[in-house]
Motif scaffolding. Structure first.
Motif, PDB file in Angstrom:
ATOM      1  N   TYR A   1       0.867  -1.041   0.066  1.00 55.91           N
ATOM      2  CA  TYR A   1      -0.033  -0.023  -0.040  1.00 55.91           C
ATOM      3  C   TYR A   1       0.866   1.073  -0.074  1.00 55.91           C
ATOM      4  O   TYR A   1       1.854   1.297   0.787  1.00 55.91           O
ATOM      5  N   PRO A   2       0.735   2.320  -0.759  1.00 61.65           N
ATOM      6  CA  PRO A   2       1.447   3.376  -0.802  1.00 61.65           C
ATOM      7  C   PRO A   2       1.179   4.431   0.569  1.00 61.65           C
ATOM      8  O   PRO A   2       0.321   4.675   1.040  1.00 61.65           O
ATOM      9  N   LYS A   3       2.419   4.835   0.890  1.00 63.47           N
ATOM     10  CA  LYS A   3       2.857   5.510   2.034  1.00 63.47           C
ATOM     11  C   LYS A   3       1.822   5.352   3.106  1.00 63.47           C
ATOM     12  O   LYS A   3       0.943   6.164   3.557  1.00 63.47           O
ATOM     13  N   PRO A   4       1.799   4.131   3.682  1.00 66.48           N
ATOM     14  CA  PRO A   4       0.760   3.858   4.768  1.00 66.48           C
ATOM     15  C   PRO A   4       1.174   4.590   6.190  1.00 66.48           C
ATOM     16  O   PRO A   4       0.293   4.903   6.923  1.00 66.48           O
ATOM     17  N   TYR A   5       2.649   4.662   6.350  1.00 64.79           N
ATOM     18  CA  TYR A   5       2.751   5.482   7.649  1.00 64.79           C
ATOM     19  C   TYR A   5       2.341   6.871   7.721  1.00 64.79           C
ATOM     20  O   TYR A   5       1.456   7.327   8.705  1.00 64.79           O
ATOM     21  N   GLU A   6       2.307   7.294   6.490  1.00 62.14           N
ATOM     22  CA  GLU A   6       1.919   8.914   6.216  1.00 62.14           C
ATOM     23  C   GLU A   6       0.420   8.941   6.453  1.00 62.14           C
ATOM     24  O   GLU A   6      -0.113   9.794   7.165  1.00 62.14           O
ATOM     25  N   ALA A   7      -0.430   8.032   5.793  1.00 61.23           N
ATOM     26  CA  ALA A   7      -1.788   7.757   6.143  1.00 61.23           C
ATOM     27  C   ALA A   7      -2.132   7.805   7.711  1.00 61.23           C
ATOM     28  O   ALA A   7      -3.033   8.434   7.776  1.00 61.23           O
ATOM     29  N   LEU A   8      -1.663   7.041   8.205  1.00 64.51           N
ATOM     30  CA  LEU A   8      -1.935   6.636   9.634  1.00 64.51           C
ATOM     31  C   LEU A   8      -1.631   7.772  10.664  1.00 64.51           C
ATOM     32  O   LEU A   8      -1.885   8.332  11.469  1.00 64.51           O
ATOM     33  N   LYS A   9      -0.467   8.618  10.024  1.00 67.45           N
ATOM     34  CA  LYS A   9       0.053   9.734  10.808  1.00 67.45           C
ATOM     35  C   LYS A   9      -1.005  10.753  10.811  1.00 67.45           C
ATOM     36  O   LYS A   9      -1.364  11.516  11.756  1.00 67.45           O
ATOM     37  N   GLU A  10      -1.469  10.906   9.672  1.00 67.08           N
ATOM     38  CA  GLU A  10      -2.487  11.907   9.520  1.00 67.08           C
ATOM     39  C   GLU A  10      -3.583  11.823  10.362  1.00 67.08           C
ATOM     40  O   GLU A  10      -4.156  12.691  10.895  1.00 67.08           O
ATOM     41  N   LEU A  11      -4.000  10.491  10.537  1.00 70.34           N
ATOM     42  CA  LEU A  11      -5.270  10.050  11.098  1.00 70.34           C
ATOM     43  C   LEU A  11      -4.951  10.298  12.626  1.00 70.34           C
ATOM     44  O   LEU A  11      -6.001  10.566  13.554  1.00 70.34           O
ATOM     45  N   THR A  12      -4.011   9.663  13.259  1.00 68.09           N
ATOM     46  CA  THR A  12      -3.801   9.473  14.752  1.00 68.09           C
ATOM     47  C   THR A  12      -3.022  10.178  15.300  1.00 68.09           C
ATOM     48  O   THR A  12      -3.060  10.592  16.617  1.00 68.09           O
ATOM     49  N   ARG A  13      -2.381  11.560  14.611  1.00 65.48           N
ATOM     50  CA  ARG A  13      -1.625  12.585  15.554  1.00 65.48           C
ATOM     51  C   ARG A  13      -2.620  13.608  15.811  1.00 65.48           C
ATOM     52  O   ARG A  13      -2.653  14.535  14.908  1.00 65.48           O
TER      53      ARG A  13
END
Length: 463
Positions: A407-419
């Motif tokens: 999946y493309p850029k999963p860390y960034e996607a979760l960062k946007e949601l969880t921070r």
């Protein structure tokens, strides 16, 4: 001069006063009485060893087991009155080891021994004071470590710690790194961290060499060799030292004193054990403040003189304080003892007399930790509440599976949601909505939704 009699109320050191009942076992190794007794032991066993040297003909008639056992009663039956008699002699000699020598000679010239001066002059033959001190003190230390300190670590620390870890092995707990919610762990695993650390350091403690100095005035057996040049005094010295305790070894090259390098290593090892326990005490103290643990109420105890409701974690606080005192002394002992001007100065003498003090503070701390551990009551409701309030911690799991799936850029996607900022918390519903938006298969979505803060625990082996 003060007329006050020394007792538990008048002693200057708390280990000899307020805490005497908990520290008393170490008195058999480190009190003034114990030091004198160990000196007598070394002198008597040395004299016995001399009787076994064929070249020393004046002692040949004493080389039999019956006489050796009779000589040993001088230290096996050693009393406080004997120690006081030696202290009385010391008032005249102004020398503690010479007082021991004169005391033993006075015993041996009287009945039932009635030895001649030609025989009693082999007491302290060829020795200097430090041959006695630097053999007696390591002997007392190795025995105290083996007979008191290591058993106390096992009984007071290792056993209850292992039991707590085992009983809470699968209890989920929110981890905290930098004081912030982090990937879940289990209560038991976090306590096993301390079990493993302590196991390693206790093994190192038990592996520390214990060395003595036994070589005459400046370490070369000068007096021994000049009197009996055909005797292998090097072998004699090693055999004598090992006969006192199998873990004692004679340092081959010394000045007038033992170089104390191995003793410094022992103190450093004890300091590391205390440092690990300070870490444990601070963690448990914090868990109590977070209400992950409660404490059993002991009938009659008072937590605060002003606030009746309080049950303070005083055992862990007392342990931390005592280990701090012990470590300060261990550090000084380890840094000071290996340093001596030229062939010797006297700075080691007074410092060595304090060896029992840090060990007593350590022993006191071990017992405080044991008492504190016995009061702990796990509060699973509080643990579950914190996990349920922090669903964001499973974002690590989600983004890792998404990486697996390409999946493309999963860390960034979760960062946007969880921070998130302020009091807002990411909920299970928030994460499930996010998962439903992902361009992944339904089976992967189901896999992701099955992850919770309560089951994202990693590998939990048997303890």
């Amino acid at each position: 001069m003060s007329s006050i009699v020394v007792n538990q109320l008048t002693a200057i050191s708390p280990v000899d006063g307020r805490y005497w009942d908990k520290c008393a076992p170490l008195s058999d190794y480190f009190s003034e009485y114990a030091l004198i007794k160990y000196r007598v032991l070394v002198e008597i066993e040395y004299f016995i060893s001399l009787t076994k040297v064929p070249e020393i003909t004046p002692l040949a008639a004493l080389n039999n087991e019956r006489m050796h056992q009779q000589l040993r009663t001088i230290y096996t039956n050693f009393t406080q009155d004997n120690a006081l008699a030696i202290k009385q002699i010391e008032k005249t000699t102004n020398h503690d080891i010479k007082a021991v020598e004169y005391f033993i000679k006075s015993i041996l010239t009287a009945a039932p021994y009635s030895f001649s001066e030609a025989i009693t002059e082999f007491i302290h033959f060829g020795l200097t004071s430090q041959d006695v001190n630097n053999t007696a003190i390591p002997l007392s230390i190795v025995k105290a470590v083996d007979e008191v300190i290591v058993p106390a670590l096992d009984t007071a620390i290792m056993q209850p710690l292992q039991q707590l870890a085992t009983s809470t092995r699968m209890v989920p707990m929110l981890a905290h790194t930098h004081g912030q919610p982090a990937t879940p762990t289990t209560v038991g695993k976090e306590f096993m961290v301390f079990v493993e650390r302590l196991q390693g350091q206790i093994a190192q403690l038990q592996a520390c060499p214990h060395t003595t100095k036994f070589g005459g005035a400046t370490g070369n057996m000068n007096a021994h060799f000049v009197a009996y040049p055909t005797v292998d005094w090097i072998q004699f010295g090693q055999q004598f030292v090992t006969s006192l305790h199998p873990r004692l070894k004679r340092s081959r090259f010394t000045t007038q004193i033992e170089h104390y390098d191995n003793l410094a290593a022992l103190f450093d090892s004890l300091k590391r054990i205390n440092t690990i326990l300070i870490d444990l005490c601070r963690d448990v103290w914090t868990y109590i403040s977070m209400e992950y643990f409660g404490q059993r109420v002991i009938k009659g105890e008072v937590g605060s003189s002003a606030m009746p409701h309080k049950v303070n974690p005083i055992d862990f606080e007392n342990a931390e304080g005592n280990m701090g005192v012990a470590n300060a002394l261990y550090e000084h002992l380890a840094a000071k003892l290996p340093i001596s001007r030229l062939q010797r100065d006297l700075t080691d003498s007074t410092v060595l007399r304090t060896v029992g003090v840090p060990l007593a503070h350590s022993l006191l701390a071990f017992k405080s930790v044991q008492r504190g551990m016995s009061k702990l009551v796990l509060n699973e409701a509080s643990l579950q509440h914190d996990l349920d309030q922090n669903w964001a911690v499973i974002s690590e799991a989600i983004q890792t599976i998404l990486r697996r799936e390409g999946y493309p850029k999963p860390y960034e996607a979760l960062k946007e949601l969880t921070r998130v900022s302020g009091a807002k918390k990411v909920t299970a519903a928030d994460l499930h909505v996010f998962i439903d938006t992902l361009a992944v298969t339904d089976s992967v979505k189901q896999e992701l939704k099955a992850i919770t803060p309560f089951n994202y625990l990693g590998i939990i082996p048997e303890f």
